[in-house]
Every structure is written in C-alpha cells, then in structure tokens.
Write an enzyme that holds these catalytic residues in place. Structure first.
Site, PDB file in Angstrom:
ATOM      1  N   HIS A  13      56.607   5.185 -47.350  1.00 48.79           N
ATOM      2  CA  HIS A  13      55.409   4.384 -47.014  1.00 48.79           C
ATOM      3  C   HIS A  13      54.703   4.060 -48.330  1.00 48.79           C
ATOM      4  O   HIS A  13      54.030   4.900 -48.919  1.00 48.79           O
ATOM      5  CB  HIS A  13      54.486   5.192 -46.086  1.00 48.79           C
ATOM      6  CG  HIS A  13      53.252   4.458 -45.654  1.00 48.79           C
ATOM      7  ND1 HIS A  13      52.820   4.436 -44.349  1.00 48.79           N
ATOM      8  CD2 HIS A  13      52.339   3.735 -46.344  1.00 48.79           C
ATOM      9  CE1 HIS A  13      51.712   3.736 -44.262  1.00 48.79           C
ATOM     10  NE2 HIS A  13      51.386   3.297 -45.469  1.00 48.79           N
ATOM     11  N   HIS A  15      52.588   0.880 -50.765  1.00 54.58           N
ATOM     12  CA  HIS A  15      51.959  -0.443 -50.888  1.00 54.58           C
ATOM     13  C   HIS A  15      52.222  -0.977 -52.289  1.00 54.58           C
ATOM     14  O   HIS A  15      51.764  -0.390 -53.269  1.00 54.58           O
ATOM     15  CB  HIS A  15      50.452  -0.331 -50.642  1.00 54.58           C
ATOM     16  CG  HIS A  15      50.133   0.114 -49.252  1.00 54.58           C
ATOM     17  ND1 HIS A  15      49.953  -0.770 -48.217  1.00 54.58           N
ATOM     18  CD2 HIS A  15      50.008   1.352 -48.710  1.00 54.58           C
ATOM     19  CE1 HIS A  15      49.707  -0.094 -47.096  1.00 54.58           C
ATOM     20  NE2 HIS A  15      49.740   1.196 -47.368  1.00 54.58           N
ATOM     21  N   LYS A  95      55.808  -2.776 -38.544  1.00 59.54           N
ATOM     22  CA  LYS A  95      54.616  -1.928 -38.641  1.00 59.54           C
ATOM     23  C   LYS A  95      53.523  -2.410 -37.707  1.00 59.54           C
ATOM     24  O   LYS A  95      53.093  -3.566 -37.778  1.00 59.54           O
ATOM     25  CB  LYS A  95      54.122  -1.956 -40.102  1.00 59.54           C
ATOM     26  CG  LYS A  95      52.848  -1.169 -40.379  1.00 59.54           C
ATOM     27  CD  LYS A  95      53.111   0.300 -40.599  1.00 59.54           C
ATOM     28  CE  LYS A  95      51.812   1.098 -40.716  1.00 59.54           C
ATOM     29  NZ  LYS A  95      51.186   1.012 -42.034  1.00 59.54           N
ATOM     30  N   HIS A 132      50.410   2.624 -37.700  1.00 57.03           N
ATOM     31  CA  HIS A 132      49.152   3.148 -38.241  1.00 57.03           C
ATOM     32  C   HIS A 132      48.385   3.693 -37.042  1.00 57.03           C
ATOM     33  O   HIS A 132      47.733   2.933 -36.322  1.00 57.03           O
ATOM     34  CB  HIS A 132      48.344   2.057 -38.962  1.00 57.03           C
ATOM     35  CG  HIS A 132      47.102   2.588 -39.600  1.00 57.03           C
ATOM     36  ND1 HIS A 132      46.920   2.659 -40.954  1.00 57.03           N
ATOM     37  CD2 HIS A 132      45.979   3.135 -39.053  1.00 57.03           C
ATOM     38  CE1 HIS A 132      45.742   3.203 -41.228  1.00 57.03           C
ATOM     39  NE2 HIS A 132      45.155   3.503 -40.077  1.00 57.03           N
ATOM     40  N   HIS A 167      51.582   8.371 -42.019  1.00 56.07           N
ATOM     41  CA  HIS A 167      50.532   9.164 -42.686  1.00 56.07           C
ATOM     42  C   HIS A 167      49.728  10.023 -41.713  1.00 56.07           C
ATOM     43  O   HIS A 167      48.516   9.838 -41.560  1.00 56.07           O
ATOM     44  CB  HIS A 167      49.615   8.294 -43.561  1.00 56.07           C
ATOM     45  CG  HIS A 167      49.164   6.988 -42.953  1.00 56.07           C
ATOM     46  ND1 HIS A 167      48.593   6.907 -41.714  1.00 56.07           N
ATOM     47  CD2 HIS A 167      49.198   5.715 -43.431  1.00 56.07           C
ATOM     48  CE1 HIS A 167      48.298   5.657 -41.454  1.00 56.07           C
ATOM     49  NE2 HIS A 167      48.665   4.909 -42.486  1.00 56.07           N
ATOM     50  N   ASP A 239      51.982   6.587 -49.145  1.00 54.92           N
ATOM     51  CA  ASP A 239      50.873   5.685 -48.817  1.00 54.92           C
ATOM     52  C   ASP A 239      50.086   5.346 -50.083  1.00 54.92           C
ATOM     53  O   ASP A 239      48.884   5.072 -50.035  1.00 54.92           O
ATOM     54  CB  ASP A 239      49.948   6.285 -47.748  1.00 54.92           C
ATOM     55  CG  ASP A 239      48.987   5.249 -47.175  1.00 54.92           C
ATOM     56  OD1 ASP A 239      49.244   4.046 -47.332  1.00 54.92           O
ATOM     57  OD2 ASP A 239      47.968   5.657 -46.588  1.00 54.92           O
TER      58      ASP A 239
HETATM   59  C1  NCD Z   1      46.030   1.181 -47.298  1.00 56.31           C
HETATM   60  C2  NCD Z   1      45.870  -0.033 -48.196  1.00 56.31           C
HETATM   61  O1  NCD Z   1      45.023  -0.026 -49.078  1.00 56.31           O
HETATM   62  O2  NCD Z   1      46.629  -1.001 -48.023  1.00 56.31           O
HETATM   63  N1  NCD Z   1      44.859   1.996 -47.407  1.00 56.31           N
HETATM   64  C3  NCD Z   1      44.752   3.305 -47.089  1.00 56.31           C
HETATM   65  O3  NCD Z   1      43.650   3.828 -47.148  1.00 56.31           O
HETATM   66  N2  NCD Z   1      45.801   4.014 -46.742  1.00 56.31           N
HETATM   67  C4  NCD Z   1      46.296   0.732 -45.896  1.00 56.31           C
HETATM   68  C5  NCD Z   1      46.814   1.833 -45.003  1.00 56.31           C
HETATM   69  O4  NCD Z   1      47.942   2.282 -45.140  1.00 56.31           O
HETATM   70  O5  NCD Z   1      46.051   2.253 -44.125  1.00 56.31           O
HETATM   71 ZN    ZN Z   2      49.541   2.613 -45.958  1.00 59.97          ZN
END
Ligand code: NCD
Ligand code: ZN
Length: 332
Positions: A13, A15, A95, A132, A167, A239
């Site tokens: 996971h 970003h 997702k 999520h 998460h 995450d």
């Molecule tokens: C994530 C993001 O910034 O894209 N933020 C977070 O707090 N985890 C989005 C997510 O996975 O919820």
């Molecule tokens: Zn995330």
C-alpha cells in the site's frame, strides 16, 4: 558486524503521487522494495484504463533502472464487465474509498449498495477488492470500528471476493481476519509503533497524523503481535503518503505519514527488539506473494547493524522520526 537479509520486500500500500513528487518518492521506494501496490487516489483518480496505463508509464520512467514492480489499482466506481475484463491483467485490485474518508477520496463510493454490481463482476473475474475501511460519519476514533459491519456484509455477500482491509488500526480488525476466509489486511509501520498519544498527547506532531488516526495502546499491541507472529493474512503496506512540508506544518494539516525510505530499517530494528527477525520475511513479502498469488522480482536487501540517522527531509518531504538515530542501515 551483525547482518540480516530480506528477499524481495514488498510494500502492499503505497502513494506515489504524480509529477515532481512521483519523481522524488518512487526511486526512494524502488531502491529497496521489489514491488508495491500503487494507490489510485490521484486528482482526478485513476479510474480508466487510459489513465492507469499512462500513470504506470510515468512510474516506470520515475523508477528508471531499479528493479521494482508497480502493482496498479483502479479507484472503485461502477465499472462494466467489458472494462474489467480488459483491466484484469493490468491491475492487482480495485480500491474502495468511502466518499470523503481521506485525502482525495471525494469521488469515492457513497454507499456499498451502489457498488454491488461491480463487486459481483470483480468476484466473478477474481479481481481483489482493497478497502479504506472507515465510516467518515462516525467519531474519528470509531471510524474503523464502525466500518467493521460493512466488512462482515461484504465478506458474507461476496464469499469468493478477496477483500483486503487496508491499513488496519484496531484490535477488532485483527480479530476479524480469523472470522472470514476471504478477508486479508495490510498494516503500516506507524500503526505498529505509535498511539494517538504520540500524535496529539503532548505537543502536536503533524508528521504522525494520518488516516486512519493511530489508536489506543491495546490496538497497537494487537497489531504488533499479529505482525511479529507473521499472521498469514497480514501484509506490510506502509501507506507512505508524502505531502510537501507546507501542507503538513500548517493549519489544516494533510493526513499522511512518509515512511517509504526508512520503513525496512525500522522494521528490522523492531522485529529484532522482539526477537522475531525470523518472522519478518513472511510479513514483508511471502504472505503477500501467497495471498495475492503474484510473481515478484527476485531481489535481496542486506542490512547491517550500523547506526543510521534519519534525514530531516527528502526533498520537501519530512519523514517519520526525522533526525532520530536507528540501529540498522541498508548495506550499499
Ligand atoms: C493518504 C494520502 O495522503 O493519500 N493519507 C493517509 O493519511 N493515509 C490516503 C489514505 O491512504 O488514506
Ligand atoms: Zn493510503
């Protein structure tokens, strides 16, 4: 010097964002991880095959020569059978974001009811659902707990659909893993280490603020115990969610903790501290390979027990534990 090796670590996971941020963070993950599940919450979201393919190309350019497999995801909305048939070979899953639950989730699903036709097609085509799992209308500490009934509903109504609770942050979610065969989960680095006290119990620490928010000590302990015993349905998913410094150190701080370049070293330190280093390979890679039935690049990462000072910043992004010293470094 004490050494330790991991094979093909995976971040299930992550970003990566787009543009300059992608160019900054993707190589930092690809330098040590062999692959990762790339989140689709861009603006606009990754919700067509064209956008998916062009995003994957941008990722390939950004990671250049590193051996790293980006496992792509689509943002859940109503999709036709035809579209999902042609997407199947390009994605690891789809997702689900409840509308407004987190960063860039405004176009998310208003109700699970509305997504059921698509979920049935996913089940038939064997495309996993990543979730999520927070109810944005509940009190912030209860948002995950309040969503658990939706996991019950999804797991029962779609028994052949692989569902990954992303998460997880509560002891109740850990327990749910053993209730339904088709439920799996990822857990982040920060949720194995911190509680809400670390975020807001003293001076506010915006760099530990994320969604779902860190919970109680007993939740953290249940998550840590499941990781240290390599629960077969639990996978590492950092995450890691980079935001530029001015979006974190401000009024209206964005949710997201940046851990990608330091996660493995800290996990080695944590598992060693609990005398569980023999469980880390399952947690960091083998469980994910088995659960998702994926092939991954064959890589090795060597660690040495040599102090490592976490940088204050990577570009314009502040990592978790910036400036702190940890016991293990990546060799080379
Ligand atoms: C994530 C993001 O910034 O894209 N933020 C977070 O707090 N985890 C989005 C997510 O996975 O919820
Ligand atoms: Zn995330």
């Amino acid at each position: 010097m004490t050494e330790f090796t991991l094979k093909s670590p995976l971040d299930m996971h992550i970003h990566f964002r787009e543009g300059d941020m992608l160019k900054l963070v993707a190589p930092l993950s690809a330098a040590s991880f062999a692959g990762g599940v790339i989140m689709p919450n861009l603006v606009p979201p990754v919700d067509s095959i064209e956008r998916l393919v062009s995003y994957q190309n941008d990722i390939s350019d950004a990671i250049s020569s590193h051996e790293f497999e980006p496992f792509m995801t689509l943002f859940l909305k109503e999709y036709s059978l035809e579209l999902l048939k042609s997407a199947k070979d390009k994605i690891i899953g789809i997702k689900l974001y409840p509308e407004g639950a987190t960063t860039n989730s405004e176009g998310g699903v208003a109700s699970i009811e509305a997504a059921k036709e698509t979920l049935q097609i996913m089940s038939d085509l064997e495309i996993p659902l990543l979730v999520h799992g927070e109810n944005p209308d509940a009190f912030v500490m209860d948002r995950e707990k309040d969503f658990l009934k939706q996991y019950h509903e999804l797991a029962t109504e779609f028994p052949k659909l692989k569902i990954v609770m992303e998460h997880i942050t509560t002891a109740e979610a850990v327990a749910l893993l053993d209730e339904y065969e088709n439920l799996y989960a990822t857990v982040t680095l920060q949720h194995l280490l911190i509680t809400l006290d670390d975020v807001a119990g003293g001076l506010l620490n915006p760099h530990l603020f994320c969604k779902p928010i860190a919970k109680r000590p007993e939740d953290r302990d249940a998550l840590l115990n499941a990781a240290l015993t390599a629960h077969p349905k639990l996978m590492f998913g950092s995450d890691s969610a980079p935001h530029p410094l001015h979006k974190k150190e401000c009024c209206g701080c964005a949710a997201g903790v940046f851990t990608a370049p330091i996660a493995l070293q800290i996990l080695v330190e944590l598992f060693e501290k609990h005398d569980a280093l023999d469980k880390l390979q399952d947690f960091i890679s083998d469980n994910a390979i088995r659960n998702y039935e994926i092939d991954v690049p064959d890589t090795t990462v060597n660690f040495v027990k040599k102090e490592f000072v976490i940088p204050d910043k990577y570009g314009d992004v502040v990592p978790m534990y910036a400036g702190q010293t940890i016991a293990w470094s990546i060799d080379g």
